[in-house]
Design an enzyme around this catalytic site. Structure first.
Site, mmCIF file in Angstrom:
data_model
loop_
_atom_site.group_PDB
_atom_site.id
_atom_site.type_symbol
_atom_site.label_atom_id
_atom_site.label_comp_id
_atom_site.label_asym_id
_atom_site.label_seq_id
_atom_site.Cartn_x
_atom_site.Cartn_y
_atom_site.Cartn_z
ATOM 1 N N LYS A 35 47.883 38.164 40.013
ATOM 2 C CA LYS A 35 47.494 38.137 41.428
ATOM 3 C C LYS A 35 48.087 36.905 42.114
ATOM 4 O O LYS A 35 48.697 37.000 43.167
ATOM 5 C CB LYS A 35 45.965 38.144 41.546
ATOM 6 N N GLU B 61 32.258 36.533 34.847
ATOM 7 C CA GLU B 61 32.923 35.803 35.944
ATOM 8 C C GLU B 61 32.179 36.034 37.259
ATOM 9 O O GLU B 61 32.119 35.150 38.104
ATOM 10 C CB GLU B 61 34.392 36.255 36.116
ATOM 11 N N GLY C 67 40.599 39.705 41.031
ATOM 12 C CA GLY C 67 41.331 40.000 39.798
ATOM 13 C C GLY C 67 40.598 40.976 38.887
ATOM 14 O O GLY C 67 41.179 41.937 38.367
ATOM 15 N N ARG C 68 39.298 40.767 38.724
ATOM 16 C CA ARG C 68 38.534 41.628 37.801
ATOM 17 C C ARG C 68 38.183 42.978 38.415
ATOM 18 O O ARG C 68 37.528 43.794 37.778
ATOM 19 C CB ARG C 68 37.293 40.891 37.305
ATOM 20 N N LYS D 151 41.469 24.445 33.405
ATOM 21 C CA LYS D 151 42.901 24.620 33.710
ATOM 22 C C LYS D 151 43.512 23.280 34.122
ATOM 23 O O LYS D 151 44.592 22.921 33.666
ATOM 24 C CB LYS D 151 43.081 25.604 34.872
ATOM 25 N N HIS E 50 27.016 48.148 11.410
ATOM 26 C CA HIS E 50 27.234 47.531 10.103
ATOM 27 C C HIS E 50 27.639 46.069 10.241
ATOM 28 O O HIS E 50 28.154 45.469 9.289
ATOM 29 C CB HIS E 50 28.285 48.321 9.332
ATOM 30 N N GLU F 206 49.634 31.005 31.559
ATOM 31 C CA GLU F 206 49.900 31.898 30.426
ATOM 32 C C GLU F 206 50.929 32.970 30.812
ATOM 33 O O GLU F 206 51.896 33.230 30.087
ATOM 34 C CB GLU F 206 48.613 32.608 29.984
#
Ligand SMILES: O=P(O)(O)OC[C@H]1O[C@](O)(CO)[C@@H](O)[C@@H]1O
Length: 549
Positions: free
Chosen positions: A204, A351, A265-266, A510, A382, A210
């Site tokens: 965005k 977030e 973004g999400r 960051k 399990h 990254e």
């Protein structure tokens, strides 16, 4: 005390919770044979059963009163009408416009035509890749797509392409790289041919460390393995809101798919961020995903609170978190193809709702977002269900499953669903000491040993669960399910009076990482760090030097 915790609706809920908290969920069923019908709702092919939650009719009525007190319906209308409800960023939150088929206005301008124009651009690109009009530099068709993005520019597309595997077109493989850990990119690139690989750089902001680092490394790999600068345009496209940064990276405007600052973004998988989804499942299926979400949007906007699935799911969470003291929300899809669903909902929930001040900046004196986690059943059974059955944590659990599988092993699916139903029943009923004693006596265990074993074999039960069943995990149903959870999160934010659309909390780490990175790469002496951080940096330098010797 805050105005919320002193408000009439909140106090009524607290008082009612004190009255019913010792009543086992199972006793509600004994008193009311119609409970399943009364405490479940259906929308389309989605059934929401909240009858195994620790609440009664009065609790539900008090929750609706709380929703009304917090003006939930006004807030829903404000979101849909493009108000700048993301106040700390002065933005609207209009992800619903990405799947709308009627006008949605922002500052008096209908944004749907712009949305449709990008969808058209995506459709053209998907068709060109599929019919091989768009080929790689050597004339071969594109066979692999690598989406480079992180957070909302990764989790949605990964989750959906995994969930819709049965709809994926066989001729194209879609890969995802998110982590700055070069192992992920390296592992993918080592099996790819640059001549047949398309990279989507999805960010965005187009400033995310990254994504840009991975994108630069991918381009270097491309250039070092047969591609040249002239071929970059055929093999790299970008999805972003930041045209300048995309061009600065070296991707031309015509190879860019845009979206808008009013898409968080999400909440962005419905935008051009969904390009890898559309390439994987085809544009028709991508549009079906949007249509499913749109149906849920209309349901959320137009349905009375009492029959409104996102409202119910949100309010049940409020009851669990603020009154039953649940500290986590576990998502348990009984569908292996939903194996990234809880990771996706983790970003959406944590977030959005991980906030400690109200919209006005006052500290809250009540719990807001909780930890969201989970794995598909039956694997989770399990691994961590022991804690669910006999641990000390209070949690809220959502079980989800399709009634029909898309694979031919139908008896597996029946067994899968048997486990789903058994777990929700076991979590509610538990197993009391008397039942355990009778079982152990029947096995011929001596009395003394029975007394020793008894406390270990008792299950307290009374753990609330919500069950969500749907017909089949097709694109439309998945779209509706994701929108259901998006709106659930919004409902909770309104009750808690917090802004679910910003995420300032991710910034500090960051900033510090950038400072530390420059110290590590330039071998500069660390700035003002605490002794632990300085010690770790020093140790890392020494060890790295040793390996490189
Ligand atoms: O799409 P972008 O701008 O690269 O951001 C990626 C992710 O990073 C975050 O900003 C968190 O750091 C998320 O909210 C977002 O989804």
């Amino acid at each position: 005390m805050s105005t919320l915790t002193e408000s009439p609706a909140w106090l009524a809920l607290a008082a009612h919770h004190a009255q019913i908290k010792n009543q086992p969920i199972a006793s509600f069923f004994e008193r009311d044979p119609q409970r399943f019908t009364e405490f479940s709702r259906q929308f389309g092919t989605i059934l929401l059963d909240f009858s195994k939650q620790p609440l009664d009719e009065t609790a539900i009525a008090c929750l609706f009163a709380l929703a009304r007190q917090q003006k939930l319906q006004d807030w829903i209308r404000r979101m849909f009408s493009g108000d700048r409800i993301n106040t700390t960023e002065n933005r609207a939150a209009l992800h619903i416009a990405l799947r709308a088929d009627t006008p949605v206005y922002l500052d008096g301008v209908d944004v749907v035509p712009e949305v449709n124009a990008v969808l058209q651009q995506m459709a053209g690109f998907v068709a060109a890749i599929q019919d091989h009009t768009h080929r790689g530099y050597s004339g071969l068709p594109i066979a692999d797509v690598v989406n480079i993005g992180i957070g909302g520019s990764d989790l949605g597309p990964v989750m959906v392409t995994e969930a819709l595997k049965p709809y994926c077109l066989p001729q194209l493989k879609v890969h995802f790289v998110s982590n700055i850990d070069g192992a992920q990119l390296d592992n993918i690139l080592r099996n790819l041919n640059p001549a047949t690989t398309l990279f989507i750089i999805a960010s965005k902001t187009f400033t995310t460390q990254e994504t840009l680092t991975n994108a630069h490394s991918a381009r270097t790999w491309f250039l070092q393995n047969g591609g040249d600068e002239a071929a970059v345009a055929r093999h790299f496209v970008a999805v972003s809101t930041n045209i300048a940064a995309v061009q600065q990276f070296g991707i031309a405007a015509e190879n860019m798919f845009t979206f808008w600052d009013w898409v968080g973004g999400r909440y962005s998988l419905w935008s051009a961020i969904g390009l890898p989804i559309a390439l994987a499942i085809g544009m028709d299926n991508f549009r079906a995903l949007l249509a499913g979400a749109r149906d849920m949007d209309q349901h959320f906007l137009n349905t009375a609170l009492e029959d409104n699935l996102p409202v119910l799911l949100g309010l049940i969470g409020i009851w669990q978190i603020n009154f039953c003291q649940a500290t986590s929300q576990v998502i348990l899809p009984y569908d292996q193809s939903l194996h990234r669903f809880s990771a996706y909902l983790q970003q959406l929930g944590m977030e959005s709702l991980g906030k400690r001040v109200t919209r006005d900046g006052d500290a809250v004196d009540y719990s807001t977002g909780v930890i969201v986690w989970g794995e598909p059943g039956t694997n989770g059974q399990h691994a961590f269900y022991q804690l669910l059955h006999q641990g000390t944590q209070v949690f809220n659990a959502d079980f989800l499953a399709p009634c029909n599988s898309q694979h031919p092993l139908h008896h597996h699916h029946t067994m899968l669903l048997a486990n789903f139903f058994a777990q929700t029943e076991a979590l509610m009923r538990g197993k009391d000491a008397q039942t355990v004693r009778v079982e152990l006596e029947a096995e011929g265990i001596p009395q003394q040993l029975i007394e020793q074993l008894l406390p270990h074999r008792v299950f307290p039960g009374n753990q609330g669960t919500t069950s969500i069943l749907f017909n089949k995990l097709d694109p439309a149903t998945l779209g509706a399910l994701v929108a259901l959870y998006e709106h659930k999160v919004f409902v909770q934010s309104v009750i808690w009076n917090i802004n679910p659309f910003d995420q300032w909390g991710v910034e500090l780490g960051k900033q510090l990482a950038n400072t530390i990175l420059s110290e590590l790469t330039n071998d500069r002496s660390p700035a003002e760090h605490d002794a632990s951080t300085s010690g770790l940096m020093h140790y890392f330098r020494e060890q790295r030097a040793r390996i490189n010797e």
